[in-house]
Design an enzyme around this catalytic site. Structure first.
Site, mmCIF file in Angstrom:
data_model
loop_
_atom_site.group_PDB
_atom_site.id
_atom_site.type_symbol
_atom_site.label_atom_id
_atom_site.label_comp_id
_atom_site.label_asym_id
_atom_site.label_seq_id
_atom_site.Cartn_x
_atom_site.Cartn_y
_atom_site.Cartn_z
ATOM 1 N N ASP A 113 -22.764 71.677 20.244
ATOM 2 C CA ASP A 113 -21.321 72.362 20.106
ATOM 3 C C ASP A 113 -20.724 71.823 18.710
ATOM 4 O OD1 ASP A 113 -19.019 73.378 21.052
ATOM 5 O OD2 ASP A 113 -19.403 72.590 23.096
ATOM 6 N N GLU A 147 -17.364 80.883 20.152
ATOM 7 C CA GLU A 147 -16.338 81.012 21.033
ATOM 8 C C GLU A 147 -15.196 81.960 20.684
ATOM 9 O OE1 GLU A 147 -13.671 78.188 24.004
ATOM 10 O OE2 GLU A 147 -13.770 77.565 22.077
ATOM 11 N N ASP A 149 -16.924 76.165 18.345
ATOM 12 C CA ASP A 149 -15.621 76.061 19.286
ATOM 13 C C ASP A 149 -14.569 76.795 18.718
ATOM 14 O OD1 ASP A 149 -14.005 74.434 21.318
ATOM 15 O OD2 ASP A 149 -13.001 73.777 19.586
ATOM 16 N N HIS A 187 -16.944 75.562 30.551
ATOM 17 C CA HIS A 187 -16.339 74.180 30.883
ATOM 18 C C HIS A 187 -14.873 74.432 30.875
ATOM 19 C CE1 HIS A 187 -16.715 74.649 26.716
ATOM 20 N NE2 HIS A 187 -15.604 73.874 26.254
ATOM 21 N N ASP A 188 -14.349 75.717 30.741
ATOM 22 C CA ASP A 188 -12.816 75.925 30.468
ATOM 23 C C ASP A 188 -12.477 76.992 31.653
ATOM 24 O OD1 ASP A 188 -12.328 74.353 28.351
ATOM 25 O OD2 ASP A 188 -12.985 75.994 26.820
#
Length: 521
Positions: A99, A258, A195, A319-320
């Site tokens: 990440d 993302e 990200d 994860h969101d």
């Protein structure tokens, strides 16, 4: 599939690093814990692991507030632990994706400590400072601007006040961040998931955002304005292209973005001449209604919107977002697995999906996520989908010998790797069957997507290669149906007893049943 790179034919498995496996009893997952579970991932059949941030961090946002881009936080281990894990990942034929968090740092990062020390500091312009704030908001329910008493100005933060945004218009910031990429690429990592890529650069004039006419009370507070000037700015594409050029300095590495944007805007992140992100994340499966009609529409829309030569990708969970088995139900989660693993391109799974893990309710006193703490009761908390991986039916689910940082699911005695491993008819074995099938049938990776339709609550489509045709039927309804089909052989069904059965003319499907059929030549 020799003509495809590893990331084109691969399946990426996201590991939320705090929650996969704890090796030292402190209740938090770590690098040595991941190392202990690599053989499980090899057996599952995935091709690459993507780790949530493992860099030194005060953990205000659990690693997405980075204090040092070129280190390892002690909670996860040491750089030696990382190097050992990376070597073992590669020894097993897997790849590792890290990440990368470029939009903001921690307020404890040395860069920001310098920046806020005085207006004359050489790093002052590395962040976004203003005498007077505009109306931009934070995504975490706070005002977007934080007053700094030392220098009598305020700085912008897209998320927590502990996460000041970098000024990507500054060439020195670009150079420093690209050097971070090279640090890890030289160490041997195989790529990055970037990200909030679409937020990286802001309006040069700092214009106010317009009101959102669609805002309603009870929605997250940042929905009050349309983020016209602090997201998806045209200049972001130049930055993405520069980032891609750095990654391309190394052999067969991948850049994943993302990006939460509508399809047509998402496609622009492939870049001019496909020199942007290799894979702008496609979150349509996370965001759309779960029905055959909706799925047929989004698959068709996405495929038709792809630029010529662009490689598709699909994401089932992360994860969101609420876990798929919670969102659509445990039985439809089997259909979701079959859908994901028969779609074209690169696929991303979230840890625990392969065993049907659901969201874990978090008591108020155990909430960790700042999104929930800042705006409680709106359902913004992400803790429920970040809970520890259940490996067995013991009290701490085989995750830790200590007290886990988030609660273990109440159903972990039944829903765990060891139990489902021993059940030959479990969702874990369905995942393995489908992944094995995908590896053996290149048509499922790179074959043409044809005849996407919805009928009687069943999503159907055909994958066509040079030498074979594969029909996928997914009953997303609660009714049994009879479907017409050409003659063929069922390769995999969610009802394992039907594997290898012949079909000819019609096929009876139970509610929430899916099947992959090898059509006769």
């Amino acid at each position: 599939m020799p003509e495809l790179t590893w990331w084109q034919h691969g399946i990426v498995y996201e590991i939320y690093s705090r929650s996969f496996q704890d090796s030292n009893g402190d209740g938090v997952g770590d690098l040595n814990g991941i190392l202990q579970r690599l053989d499980y991932l090899v057996q599952l059949g995935i091709d690459a692991i993507w780790l949530s941030p493992i860099y030194p961090s005060p953990m205000a946002d659990f690693g997405y507030d980075v204090a040092d881009y070129c280190g390892i936080d002690p909670v996860f281990g040491t750089m030696e632990d990382f190097d050992r894990l990376l070597a073992e990942v590669h020894r097993r034929g897997l790849k590792m994706i890290l990440d990368f968090v470029p939009n903001h740092t921690s307020d404890q990062h040395p860069w920001f400590l310098e920046s806020r020390s005085s207006r004359e500091n050489s790093k002052r312009d590395w962040y976004l400072w203003r005498d007077e704030p505009n109306n931009w908001l934070s995504n975490f329910g706070d005002p977007g601007w934080e007053w700094d008493e030392t220098t009598k100005q305020c700085y912008y933060h897209s998320f927590l006040k502990e996460q000041p945004d970098l000024n990507w218009r500054n060439p020195a910031v670009q150079k420093a961040m690209f050097d971070v990429l090279r640090f890890w690429l030289q160490r041997g990592v195989d790529g990055f998931r970037v990200d909030v890529m679409w937020l990286m650069i802001k309006d040069e004039q700092f214009r106010d955002n317009p009101p959102n006419p669609g805002y309603r009370p009870g929605q997250p507070s940042n929905n009050r304005l349309l983020p016209l000037y602090n997201s998806n700015r045209p200049e972001v594409h130049e930055l993405v292209a520069k980032m891609r050029a750095v990654v391309d300095e190394y052999h067969e590495r991948v850049l994943i973005g993302e990006i939460y944007l509508p399809v047509q805007q998402l496609m622009t992140y492939y870049g001019t001449d496909l020199k942007g992100a290799n894979l702008p994340f496609n979150f349509l499966l996370l965001q759309s209604a779960w029905s055959a009609d909706a799925m047929a529409e989004i698959i068709s829309e996405y495929n038709s919107a792809l630029p010529a030569g662009a490689w598709p990708n699909w994401v089932l969970g992360n994860h969101d977002n609420t876990r798929i088995a919670t969102r659509i139900g445990s039985r439809q989660a089997w259909i979701a697995a079959m859908l994901l693993l028969t779609l074209p391109g690169t696929l991303t799974m979230y840890y625990g999906e392969e065993i049907g893990t659901t969201n874990v309710p978090i008591p108020p006193e155990e909430v960790q996520d700042p999104a929930e703490k800042n705006e409680p009761g709106l359902g913004l908390g992400r803790d429920p989908e970040r809970t520890p991986m259940p490996w067995d039916g013991s009290a701490s689910a085989g995750f830790t010998t200590g007290r886990p940082w988030l609660p273990i699911g109440a159903d972990h005695e039944e829903v765990n790797v060891a139990a489902l491993e021993g059940d030959g008819a479990s969702i874990l074995h369905l995942y393995r069957k489908l992944i094995d099938l995908r590896r053996s049938r290149p048509t499922l990776v790179s074959g043409r997507m044809q005849s996407v339709s919805a009928d009687k609550g069943v999503l159907r489509y055909e994958r066509r290669g040079d030498e074979d045709r594969i029909l996928v039927l997914l009953n997303m309804s609660t009714d049994s149906v009879r479907m017409t089909t050409e003659s063929g052989t069922i390769l995999v069904s969610t009802d394992f007893d039907r594997d290898r059965q012949r079909v000819n003319g019609t096929v009876e499907m139970k509610a929430a049943e899916g099947m992959v059929i090898d059509l006769d030549s």
